[in-house]
Motif scaffolding. Structure first.
Motif, short mmCIF file in Angstrom:
data_model
loop_
_atom_site.label_atom_id
_atom_site.label_comp_id
_atom_site.label_asym_id
_atom_site.label_seq_id
_atom_site.Cartn_x
_atom_site.Cartn_y
_atom_site.Cartn_z
N TRP A 178 -5.17 -25.27 -65.79
CA TRP A 178 -6.13 -24.22 -65.43
C TRP A 178 -6.46 -24.28 -63.95
O TRP A 178 -6.58 -23.25 -63.29
CB TRP A 178 -7.40 -24.31 -66.27
CG TRP A 178 -8.24 -25.53 -66.00
CD1 TRP A 178 -8.21 -26.71 -66.67
CD2 TRP A 178 -9.21 -25.67 -64.97
NE1 TRP A 178 -9.10 -27.59 -66.11
CE2 TRP A 178 -9.74 -26.97 -65.06
CE3 TRP A 178 -9.69 -24.84 -63.97
CZ2 TRP A 178 -10.72 -27.46 -64.20
CZ3 TRP A 178 -10.67 -25.32 -63.11
CH2 TRP A 178 -11.18 -26.62 -63.24
N PHE A 179 -6.61 -25.50 -63.40
CA PHE A 179 -6.93 -25.64 -61.98
C PHE A 179 -5.75 -25.22 -61.11
O PHE A 179 -5.92 -24.52 -60.12
CB PHE A 179 -7.33 -27.09 -61.67
CG PHE A 179 -7.67 -27.29 -60.22
CD1 PHE A 179 -8.93 -27.01 -59.75
CD2 PHE A 179 -6.72 -27.76 -59.33
CE1 PHE A 179 -9.25 -27.17 -58.42
CE2 PHE A 179 -7.02 -27.93 -58.00
CZ PHE A 179 -8.29 -27.64 -57.54
N PHE A 180 -4.55 -25.67 -61.49
CA PHE A 180 -3.37 -25.32 -60.70
C PHE A 180 -3.17 -23.81 -60.66
O PHE A 180 -2.93 -23.24 -59.60
CB PHE A 180 -2.12 -26.00 -61.28
CG PHE A 180 -0.89 -25.70 -60.49
CD1 PHE A 180 -0.59 -26.41 -59.35
CD2 PHE A 180 -0.03 -24.68 -60.88
CE1 PHE A 180 0.54 -26.12 -58.61
CE2 PHE A 180 1.10 -24.38 -60.16
CZ PHE A 180 1.40 -25.10 -59.01
N LEU A 181 -3.30 -23.16 -61.82
CA LEU A 181 -3.09 -21.71 -61.87
C LEU A 181 -4.17 -20.95 -61.12
O LEU A 181 -3.90 -20.00 -60.38
CB LEU A 181 -3.01 -21.23 -63.31
CG LEU A 181 -1.78 -21.67 -64.10
CD1 LEU A 181 -1.91 -21.23 -65.55
CD2 LEU A 181 -0.51 -21.13 -63.47
N SER A 182 -5.43 -21.34 -61.31
CA SER A 182 -6.52 -20.56 -60.72
C SER A 182 -6.70 -20.83 -59.23
O SER A 182 -6.87 -19.90 -58.45
CB SER A 182 -7.84 -20.82 -61.45
OG SER A 182 -8.23 -22.16 -61.30
N CYS A 183 -6.64 -22.09 -58.83
CA CYS A 183 -6.98 -22.43 -57.44
C CYS A 183 -5.78 -22.58 -56.52
O CYS A 183 -5.89 -22.25 -55.34
CB CYS A 183 -7.79 -23.72 -57.42
SG CYS A 183 -9.38 -23.55 -58.25
N ILE A 184 -4.67 -23.06 -57.01
CA ILE A 184 -3.51 -23.29 -56.13
C ILE A 184 -2.55 -22.11 -56.19
O ILE A 184 -2.26 -21.47 -55.18
CB ILE A 184 -2.83 -24.62 -56.48
CG1 ILE A 184 -3.81 -25.77 -56.23
CG2 ILE A 184 -1.56 -24.80 -55.66
CD1 ILE A 184 -3.34 -27.12 -56.71
N ALA A 185 -2.04 -21.80 -57.39
CA ALA A 185 -1.10 -20.69 -57.52
C ALA A 185 -1.77 -19.36 -57.19
O ALA A 185 -1.16 -18.49 -56.55
CB ALA A 185 -0.51 -20.66 -58.93
N GLY A 186 -3.03 -19.20 -57.58
CA GLY A 186 -3.75 -17.97 -57.26
C GLY A 186 -3.91 -17.77 -55.77
O GLY A 186 -3.74 -16.67 -55.25
N TYR A 187 -4.24 -18.84 -55.05
CA TYR A 187 -4.40 -18.76 -53.60
C TYR A 187 -3.07 -18.42 -52.92
O TYR A 187 -3.03 -17.55 -52.04
CB TYR A 187 -4.95 -20.07 -53.05
CG TYR A 187 -5.08 -20.07 -51.56
CD1 TYR A 187 -6.11 -19.39 -50.94
CD2 TYR A 187 -4.14 -20.72 -50.76
CE1 TYR A 187 -6.22 -19.36 -49.56
CE2 TYR A 187 -4.25 -20.69 -49.39
CZ TYR A 187 -5.28 -20.01 -48.79
OH TYR A 187 -5.37 -19.98 -47.43
N VAL A 188 -2.02 -19.08 -53.34
CA VAL A 188 -0.69 -18.79 -52.75
C VAL A 188 -0.29 -17.35 -53.05
O VAL A 188 0.19 -16.63 -52.18
CB VAL A 188 0.36 -19.80 -53.27
CG1 VAL A 188 1.76 -19.39 -52.84
CG2 VAL A 188 0.04 -21.20 -52.76
#
Length: 88
Positions: free
Chosen positions: A51-61
């Motif tokens: 959930w963190f990777f998708l929302s904060c990292i992948a979403g930002y990229v």
């Protein structure tokens, strides 16, 4: 460039920016709060909870790439110093 053209361009670019922000917020909210609820069942991506990777990292990229594309292809350089380019 006429004043009315500048206003139309600014309204269009503002609408694009707000739409992208709403898209990013929806992506962040859905992936952060609706993907996983039980910490004992978390799945991990690169050591981060999914959930963190998708929302904060992948979403930002992803939103950074979308913003770059919009600026590159849809935004117009508008002079704000009051001089028209045709006056030169």
């Amino acid at each position: 460039m006429k004043h009315t053209d500048t206003g139309r361009i600014l309204r269009r670019e503002t609408a694009i920016t707000l739409l992208l922000y709403l898209l990013f917020f929806a992506w962040w909210y859905i992936t952060a709060y609706c993907t996983e609820s039980d910490p004992s069942k978390y799945r991990y991506i690169f050591g981060f909870p999914r959930w963190f990777f998708l929302s904060c990292i992948a979403g930002y990229v992803g939103i950074s790439a979308l913003l770059w594309l919009c600026v590159k292809f849809f935004f117009t350089d508008v002079p704000f110093d009051g001089e028209d380019e045709s006056d030169e």
